[in-house]
Write a protein that holds these residues in place. Structure first.
Motif, PDB file in Angstrom:
ATOM      1  N   ARG A 109       0.833  -1.211   0.000  1.00 45.34           N
ATOM      2  CA  ARG A 109       0.000   0.000   0.000  1.00 45.34           C
ATOM      3  C   ARG A 109       0.864   1.256   0.000  1.00 45.34           C
ATOM      4  O   ARG A 109       0.639   2.183  -0.769  1.00 45.34           O
ATOM      5  CB  ARG A 109      -0.898  -0.009   1.237  1.00 45.34           C
ATOM      6  N   ASP A 110       1.876   1.288   0.854  1.00 44.72           N
ATOM      7  CA  ASP A 110       2.731   2.470   0.924  1.00 44.72           C
ATOM      8  C   ASP A 110       3.574   2.659  -0.328  1.00 44.72           C
ATOM      9  O   ASP A 110       4.008   3.773  -0.628  1.00 44.72           O
ATOM     10  CB  ASP A 110       3.635   2.393   2.154  1.00 44.72           C
ATOM     11  N   ALA A 111       3.828   1.557  -1.040  1.00 51.17           N
ATOM     12  CA  ALA A 111       4.590   1.648  -2.290  1.00 51.17           C
ATOM     13  C   ALA A 111       3.691   1.956  -3.482  1.00 51.17           C
ATOM     14  O   ALA A 111       4.191   2.197  -4.585  1.00 51.17           O
ATOM     15  CB  ALA A 111       5.343   0.346  -2.544  1.00 51.17           C
ATOM     16  N   GLY A 112       2.366   1.931  -3.261  1.00 51.14           N
ATOM     17  CA  GLY A 112       1.425   2.197  -4.343  1.00 51.14           C
ATOM     18  C   GLY A 112       1.280   1.051  -5.319  1.00 51.14           C
ATOM     19  O   GLY A 112       0.990   1.270  -6.501  1.00 51.14           O
ATOM     20  N   VAL A 113       1.468  -0.180  -4.821  1.00 54.83           N
ATOM     21  CA  VAL A 113       1.341  -1.355  -5.676  1.00 54.83           C
ATOM     22  C   VAL A 113       0.458  -2.382  -4.974  1.00 54.83           C
ATOM     23  O   VAL A 113       0.008  -2.166  -3.854  1.00 54.83           O
ATOM     24  CB  VAL A 113       2.729  -1.985  -5.978  1.00 54.83           C
ATOM     25  N   THR A 114       0.239  -3.505  -5.637  1.00 54.76           N
ATOM     26  CA  THR A 114      -0.528  -4.588  -5.032  1.00 54.76           C
ATOM     27  C   THR A 114       0.424  -5.579  -4.367  1.00 54.76           C
ATOM     28  O   THR A 114       1.604  -5.655  -4.707  1.00 54.76           O
ATOM     29  CB  THR A 114      -1.348  -5.337  -6.091  1.00 54.76           C
ATOM     30  N   ALA A 115      -0.113  -6.332  -3.409  1.00 58.13           N
ATOM     31  CA  ALA A 115       0.699  -7.350  -2.737  1.00 58.13           C
ATOM     32  C   ALA A 115       1.207  -8.391  -3.737  1.00 58.13           C
ATOM     33  O   ALA A 115       2.281  -8.970  -3.540  1.00 58.13           O
ATOM     34  CB  ALA A 115      -0.118  -8.011  -1.631  1.00 58.13           C
ATOM     35  N   MET A 116       0.449  -8.618  -4.797  1.00 61.47           N
ATOM     36  CA  MET A 116       0.857  -9.590  -5.817  1.00 61.47           C
ATOM     37  C   MET A 116       2.191  -9.188  -6.462  1.00 61.47           C
ATOM     38  O   MET A 116       3.032 -10.032  -6.759  1.00 61.47           O
ATOM     39  CB  MET A 116      -0.218  -9.709  -6.902  1.00 61.47           C
ATOM     40  N   LEU A 117       2.390  -7.878  -6.617  1.00 55.48           N
ATOM     41  CA  LEU A 117       3.641  -7.428  -7.222  1.00 55.48           C
ATOM     42  C   LEU A 117       4.838  -7.677  -6.315  1.00 55.48           C
ATOM     43  O   LEU A 117       5.949  -7.917  -6.788  1.00 55.48           O
ATOM     44  CB  LEU A 117       3.554  -5.943  -7.583  1.00 55.48           C
ATOM     45  N   ILE A 118       4.624  -7.608  -5.011  1.00 54.79           N
ATOM     46  CA  ILE A 118       5.722  -7.915  -4.097  1.00 54.79           C
ATOM     47  C   ILE A 118       6.169  -9.360  -4.276  1.00 54.79           C
ATOM     48  O   ILE A 118       7.363  -9.664  -4.322  1.00 54.79           O
ATOM     49  CB  ILE A 118       5.306  -7.639  -2.638  1.00 54.79           C
ATOM     50  N   ASN A 119       5.199 -10.259  -4.386  1.00 61.13           N
ATOM     51  CA  ASN A 119       5.541 -11.667  -4.611  1.00 61.13           C
ATOM     52  C   ASN A 119       6.229 -11.849  -5.959  1.00 61.13           C
ATOM     53  O   ASN A 119       7.136 -12.675  -6.101  1.00 61.13           O
ATOM     54  CB  ASN A 119       4.293 -12.534  -4.528  1.00 61.13           C
ATOM     55  N   ARG A 120       5.816 -11.085  -6.947  1.00 53.96           N
ATOM     56  CA  ARG A 120       6.417 -11.222  -8.270  1.00 53.96           C
ATOM     57  C   ARG A 120       7.870 -10.770  -8.261  1.00 53.96           C
ATOM     58  O   ARG A 120       8.737 -11.414  -8.850  1.00 53.96           O
ATOM     59  CB  ARG A 120       5.624 -10.392  -9.292  1.00 53.96           C
ATOM     60  N   TYR A 121       8.144  -9.663  -7.590  1.00 56.44           N
ATOM     61  CA  TYR A 121       9.496  -9.102  -7.618  1.00 56.44           C
ATOM     62  C   TYR A 121      10.422  -9.717  -6.574  1.00 56.44           C
ATOM     63  O   TYR A 121      11.638  -9.798  -6.789  1.00 56.44           O
ATOM     64  CB  TYR A 121       9.441  -7.592  -7.402  1.00 56.44           C
ATOM     65  N   PHE A 122       9.869 -10.125  -5.430  1.00 57.64           N
ATOM     66  CA  PHE A 122      10.731 -10.577  -4.336  1.00 57.64           C
ATOM     67  C   PHE A 122      10.437 -12.000  -3.869  1.00 57.64           C
ATOM     68  O   PHE A 122      11.240 -12.557  -3.123  1.00 57.64           O
ATOM     69  CB  PHE A 122      10.608  -9.615  -3.147  1.00 57.64           C
ATOM     70  N   GLY A 123       9.331 -12.563  -4.243  1.00 58.50           N
ATOM     71  CA  GLY A 123       9.040 -13.951  -3.905  1.00 58.50           C
ATOM     72  C   GLY A 123       8.321 -14.137  -2.594  1.00 58.50           C
ATOM     73  O   GLY A 123       7.381 -14.919  -2.497  1.00 58.50           O
TER      74      GLY A 123
END
Length: 204
Positions: free
Chosen positions: A54-68
């Motif tokens: 939320r603070d990065a302005g993205v979805t949680a799904m993107l965190i998993n995509r970029y960092f696993g």
């Protein structure tokens, strides 16, 4: 109004605007910076992936995509936080003096907090986070410091050096114990420098 030729791209004047390409590097950086700030404020256990996203302005799904995973994101946040040489500076002949001066200045009342230390302090209660922090400290700070120290048992002396540094930071900046918080900075610097010198120098 002029008719458009089939296949001609539309412009921004009433037509369909071209799609903007996602800047993957910027997105990854925004997630990492959000994670570093969140882990520093709340510790590993105190914040979740959704809040970071939320603070990065993205979805949680993107965190998993970029960092696993949250754990892998934390590991990268630790690496990024501990990589810069912000306190331990100088070659062997100036190391004690320069580090002591920097430490006293950075732990003075009103000085900006040392974010890597706060990240470490607030996350070390989690066993897995503590392992990641230990690895980051040893690889980035401990190894670099040991390489600057002459003589034998440099790794041991480097970790003792870091222990003194962390202890002063804890007592003076986090707890704010009166004797250290109110100490005259020049005298305090000289005393800490003497402690560091005992670890930098080797017996002859």
């Amino acid at each position: 109004m002029a008719a458009m030729t089939p296949g001609e791209p539309r412009d921004g004047h009433g037509g369909t605007p071209p799609k903007r390409r996602r800047d993957s590097a910027a997105t990854r950086e925004a997630i990492l910076r959000s994670a570093m700030a969140a882990f520093t404020r709340h510790g590993y256990d105190g914040v979740g992936v959704r809040e970071i996203a939320r603070d990065a302005g993205v979805t949680a799904m993107l965190i998993n995509r970029y960092f696993g995973s949250k754990e892998q994101l934390f590991a990268e946040a630790v690496d990024t936080s501990f990589a810069p040489r912000t306190v331990v500076t100088g070659a062997a002949d100036t190391l004690a003096r320069e580090t002591a001066g920097t430490l006293v200045a950075r732990t003075a009342p009103g000085a900006d907090p040392l974010d890597p230390f706060l990240l470490m302090l607030r996350s070390a209660g989690n066993a897995r986070a503590a392992e990641i922090i230990r690895d980051g400290v040893e690889r980035h700070v401990g190894r670099d410091l040991a390489d600057r120290l002459p003589g034998e048992r440099a790794e041991e002396r480097a970790e003792l050096f870091l222990g003194v540094l962390a202890g002063v930071w804890m007592m003076r900046k986090v707890l704010g114990t009166s004797a250290l918080a109110e100490a005259e900075e020049g005298e305090l610097t000289r005393r800490i420098e003497a402690l560091f010198h005992s670890l930098v120098e080797t017996e002859t």
